[in-house]
Design a protein around this motif. Structure first.
Motif, PDB file in Angstrom:
ATOM      1  N   GLN A 218       0.839  -1.195   0.000  1.00 14.48           N
ATOM      2  CA  GLN A 218       0.000   0.000   0.000  1.00 14.48           C
ATOM      3  C   GLN A 218       0.879   1.252   0.000  1.00 14.48           C
ATOM      4  OE1 GLN A 218      -2.621   0.141   3.347  1.00 14.48           O
ATOM      5  NE2 GLN A 218      -3.555   2.073   2.770  1.00 14.48           N
ATOM      6  N   LYS A 219       0.500   2.263  -0.745  1.00 14.54           N
ATOM      7  CA  LYS A 219       1.289   3.499  -0.884  1.00 14.54           C
ATOM      8  C   LYS A 219       1.593   4.111   0.479  1.00 14.54           C
ATOM      9  CE  LYS A 219       1.311   7.972  -3.273  1.00 14.54           C
ATOM     10  NZ  LYS A 219       2.401   7.710  -4.213  1.00 14.54           N
ATOM     11  N   LYS A 220       2.840   4.527   0.672  1.00 14.05           N
ATOM     12  CA  LYS A 220       3.276   5.134   1.919  1.00 14.05           C
ATOM     13  C   LYS A 220       3.438   6.639   1.759  1.00 14.05           C
ATOM     14  CE  LYS A 220       4.154   1.415   4.522  1.00 14.05           C
ATOM     15  NZ  LYS A 220       3.712   1.189   5.911  1.00 14.05           N
ATOM     16  N   MET A 221       3.111   7.373   2.837  1.00 12.88           N
ATOM     17  CA  MET A 221       3.350   8.819   2.807  1.00 12.88           C
ATOM     18  C   MET A 221       4.856   9.096   2.800  1.00 12.88           C
ATOM     19  SD  MET A 221       4.224  11.678   4.732  1.00 12.88           S
ATOM     20  CE  MET A 221       3.926  13.430   4.574  1.00 12.88           C
ATOM     21  N   CYS A 222       5.626   8.303   3.608  1.00  7.30           N
ATOM     22  CA  CYS A 222       7.065   8.541   3.692  1.00  7.30           C
ATOM     23  C   CYS A 222       7.797   7.243   4.010  1.00  7.30           C
ATOM     24  CB  CYS A 222       7.370   9.589   4.768  1.00  7.30           C
ATOM     25  SG  CYS A 222       9.117  10.034   4.874  1.00  7.30           S
ATOM     26  N   VAL A 223       8.887   7.013   3.317  1.00  7.53           N
ATOM     27  CA  VAL A 223       9.818   5.926   3.608  1.00  7.53           C
ATOM     28  C   VAL A 223      11.139   6.552   4.012  1.00  7.53           C
ATOM     29  CG1 VAL A 223      11.186   4.079   2.563  1.00  7.53           C
ATOM     30  CG2 VAL A 223       8.743   4.219   2.103  1.00  7.53           C
TER      31      VAL A 223
END
Length: 396
Positions: free
Chosen positions: A4-9
């Motif tokens: 699932q798409k992450k806001m920040c890695v």
């Protein structure tokens, strides 16, 4: 597989050799060096991520990674063991024909584009694994978003005489970066890069790819990637940080950062619960303090046995200070033993080292000319013979 798409890695650069720490990094990566009695350097950026709600972290290792890999494990002590994220140790790997070592900070991140691609983040936070500080990254991420920035760099104002050691930037009244110079000989600003970057993911991917294809590039963020983005007119902003931060790249700075946690009002408070620093706690009993011992303004970690005298010092987990031994203004790393009647002053004693009886390590600075005095160091696992003297500035 894409999650699932992450806001920040977050990506932590932890592959440095740390050669200026000499014998303390002969067998281990710099971010695995012990700090503050019961921590290691890597605990600080990892804990900052946890305290900032960032649950997907890549740790890029290279030099002597074994101890660091074992220490991090599955990331459970930091709450980073999620199946949809968590902490991942990323080392250079073999591509189609041969393995390729990381050639620079930018190349290290470039080689791990496939890892970031799995999460397709909005932003990528790039950190160093060998800086000591407490910072909630929510602040820099909020500023980055509010400015619709392509890149945001955390900065610290430093004395002008120290500015040539850092990447230095000039900003306009809105905080937008107008000029960036990597370690300038004649700096015109005191806004120093802390080595903390937030990039918009698509922008980072583009510029890392272009940088990797440039045979003249040294593949470094400060020397190549940031200047290229500025030349192309991208939106780069500074995020000013006013808290404690120290680059512990030298013996003197490592010693000083440890000293900064002592006192009733320490410069770096590692004991407060707010934004606490997590670590991989091994099983240690309570420390034993002999009734005839003396401890003044010092930090004694769990599992230590103190029979001697300790003044203004850090005694790490599992250490033994025997009867008649004295420790002054020093850092004793985990599981070290200081035998009877040995005197340690202004020194760092490495992990698992043994200082045998009647030895003398280091001395007070006021007894030496400035250029002849510095912190004395005993390397990890070393044994100092009985009656031996190790002078200030000496590395054993």
């Amino acid at each position: 597989m894409r999650f699932q798409k992450k806001m920040c890695v977050a990506m932590i650069l932890a592959g440095g050799q740390g050669s200026r720490l000499t014998v303390l990094t002969e067998k281990t990566a710099k971010p695995a060096v012990p700090f503050g009695g019961k921590y290691r350097m890597i605990d600080f950026p990892l804990s900052n991520c946890v305290n900032s709600g960032i649950d997907t972290v890549g740790i890029l290792t290279q030099y002597q990674p074994l101890q660091l890999n074992e220490y991090i494990g599955h990331g459970r002590p930091w709450g980073l063991s999620s199946s949809n994220g968590g902490v991942h140790v990323l080392s250079p790997y073999s591509r189609s024909e041969s393995a390729e070592w990381y050639r620079g900070t930018a190349n290290a991140i470039y080689q791990n584009l496939p890892f970031m691609e799995r999460y397709n983040p909005d932003n990528v936070l790039i950190l160093s694994g060998d800086h000591i500080y407490k910072m909630n990254y929510s602040g820099i991420l909020s500023v980055h978003t509010a400015n619709n920035a392509d890149c945001t760099i955390a900065v610290l104002n430093v004395p002008i005489e120290e500015a040539s050691r850092f990447g230095i930037m000039t900003t306009d009244e809105t905080g937008r970066i107008t000029e960036f110079q990597e370690k300038p000989k004649n700096p015109t600003s005191t806004k120093a890069s802390m080595g903390i970057y937030v990039f918009r993911w698509e922008v980072l991917k583009k510029y890392l790819t272009e940088d990797n294809e440039d045979p003249t590039s040294s593949n470094d963020f400060g020397k190549n990637v940031i200047p290229s983005m500025l030349r192309d007119g991208l939106r780069l902003f500074a995020y000013e940080f006013s808290g404690y931060w120290r680059d512990v790249g030298t013996i003197a700075s490592l010693w000083q950062a440890n000293m900064d946690i002592l006192g009733e009002e320490p410069l770096l408070n590692i004991r407060e619960e707010r934004d606490r620093i997590y670590s991989r706690h091994y099983s240690h009993p309570c420390s034993y303090i002999e009734s005839g011992s003396e401890i003044v303004n010092s930090y004694i970690a769990e599992g230590s046995s103190i029979y001697g005298k300790v003044y203004n010092s850090i005694i790490s987990t599992g250490c033994t200070i025997e009867q008649g031994a004295e420790i002054h203004n020093s850092v004793v790393m985990p599981n070290a033993v200081i035998e009877r009647r040995s005197i340690v002053r202004y020194s760092i004693i490495g992990e698992d080292a043994v200082v045998h009886a009647n030895a003398r390590i280091g001395d007070n600075p006021e007894f030496y000319e400035k250029n002849k005095w510095d912190i004395a160091v005993v390397g990890s696992g070393k044994e100092v013979p009985q009656n031996k003297a190790i002078l200030p500035k000496e590395v054993y």
